[in-house]
Design an enzyme around this catalytic site. Structure first.
Site, PDB file in Angstrom:
ATOM      1  N   TYR A 116       7.822  -3.012  -0.467  1.00 17.68           N
ATOM      2  CA  TYR A 116       7.099  -3.762   0.560  1.00 17.68           C
ATOM      3  C   TYR A 116       6.422  -4.978  -0.060  1.00 17.68           C
ATOM      4  O   TYR A 116       6.500  -6.093   0.471  1.00 17.68           O
ATOM      5  CB  TYR A 116       6.066  -2.858   1.233  1.00 17.68           C
ATOM      6  CG  TYR A 116       5.193  -3.565   2.236  1.00 17.68           C
ATOM      7  CD1 TYR A 116       5.682  -3.892   3.496  1.00 17.68           C
ATOM      8  CD2 TYR A 116       3.876  -3.904   1.930  1.00 17.68           C
ATOM      9  CE1 TYR A 116       4.878  -4.551   4.428  1.00 17.68           C
ATOM     10  CE2 TYR A 116       3.076  -4.558   2.847  1.00 17.68           C
ATOM     11  CZ  TYR A 116       3.571  -4.883   4.099  1.00 17.68           C
ATOM     12  OH  TYR A 116       2.781  -5.532   5.005  1.00 17.68           O
TER      13      TYR A 116
ATOM     14  N   LYS B  16       6.969  -9.100   0.825  1.00 15.20           N
ATOM     15  CA  LYS B  16       5.884  -9.951   1.313  1.00 15.20           C
ATOM     16  C   LYS B  16       5.573 -11.101   0.362  1.00 15.20           C
ATOM     17  O   LYS B  16       5.285 -12.219   0.790  1.00 15.20           O
ATOM     18  CB  LYS B  16       4.629  -9.102   1.563  1.00 15.20           C
ATOM     19  CG  LYS B  16       4.722  -8.233   2.810  1.00 15.20           C
ATOM     20  CD  LYS B  16       4.885  -9.087   4.061  1.00 15.20           C
ATOM     21  CE  LYS B  16       4.783  -8.284   5.337  1.00 15.20           C
ATOM     22  NZ  LYS B  16       4.885  -9.142   6.543  1.00 15.20           N
TER      23      LYS B  16
END
Length: 286
Positions: free
Chosen positions: A152, A156
């Protein structure tokens, strides 16, 4: 044929399901007299916004090209303009890096990186016309190597780096770009991990329950109210800020930690605290 109404400024926000940050941002823009195009993969999950004036709900999976094209045409037809694009939709993910399924990892990148890029490209003609703004929701996790959040965090931070480059490339044409480096905020981001588990052959099976607790929001970090976060972010946007702003729980402390000369060992201890890795190490040593 009636011409599209252009009396209000227009914002499109992705990921507006009830209980999420997109929905909170939409509410704040409505109070600022914007027309809001609110999107989600499943429009039925946008009940909070469904009966409000000045809201148009659109079905939009950011990984589906045809749906992006339809969204662009809908905005052209209904409003004739777009002033702000907010790339908020994203998919969280938790796993030790060695347990990541590479095919699933590619799907997460499709949602969190390539989808936002596709939207920026598709809506740029409208944003060029309005001298508008692109806003991307990124994450403090992209600055901290927090165990179990590696994938994740990578998506990002990748989005942030790409968008910061776009910011320089598009500024000469009058379009602004803002990255919201987001910390812990109350949302439904952990609600779809009810059946989370490690692979049967994972080296981390002995601490699976501890990791599962963290996955479901039990990491001990205080979460900022979504309304407060949305108020601050919309304020940043309407002030015309560009570059990066840090919002949400732990964002200020993370910014201080990564922009000053904090020893790596100290950062590592903070990132690994209460993750169970010390238990795994003790078991191996034992």
């Amino acid at each position: 044929m009636a011409m599209p109404s252009t009396s209000k400024k227009v914002v499109l926000i992705t990921g507006c399901s009830d209980g999420g940050l997109g929905s909170a941002l939409a509410q704040k823009f409505l109070r600022k007299d914007y027309h809001v195009f609110a999107t989600a993969r499943n429009p039925s999950k946008m009940g909070t916004l469904s009966n409000q004036p000045n809201v148009t709900l659109l079905e939009l999976d950011v990984t589906v090209t045809s749906q992006i094209t339809t969204a662009v045409e809908s905005i052209k037809k209904i409003s004739g303009r777009l002033d702000i694009l907010v790339n908020n939709a994203g998919r969280n993910h938790f796993s030790p890096v060695l347990d990541i399924d590479v095919s699933e990892a590619k799907e997460i990148f499709e949602i969190n990186l390539w989808g936002p890029l596709a939207l920026i490209k598709a809506f740029m003609p409208l944003l060029l016309e309005s001298k508008g703004m692109v806003v991307n929701t990124t994450s403090v996790s992209g600055y901290l190597n927090v165990p179990y959040m590696g994938l994740y965090a990578a998506t990002k931070r990748s989005l942030e780096l790409l968008a910061e480059t776009i910011r320089l490339e598009i500024e000469p044409f009058g379009v602004k770009t803002l990255q919201v480096v987001t910390g812990a905020v109350e949302s439904n981001g952990q609600t779809y991990f009810g059946d989370w588990k490690l692979p049967d052959d994972s080296m981390y099976k002995p601490i699976e329950e501890l990791i599962k607790h963290r996955v479901r929001g039990g990491d001990g970090h205080p979460r900022e109210a979504a309304e407060k976060y949305a108020q601050e972010v919309v304020g940043d946007i309407l002030e015309g800020k560009t570059g990066k702003v840090w919002r949400g729980g732990n964002s200020a402390s993370t910014k201080r930690a990564v922009t000053t000369d904090v020893p790596q060992a100290l950062l590592d201890r903070g990132a690994a605290r209460d993750t169970g890795l010390d238990q795994v190490g003790a078991n191996i040593e034992g």
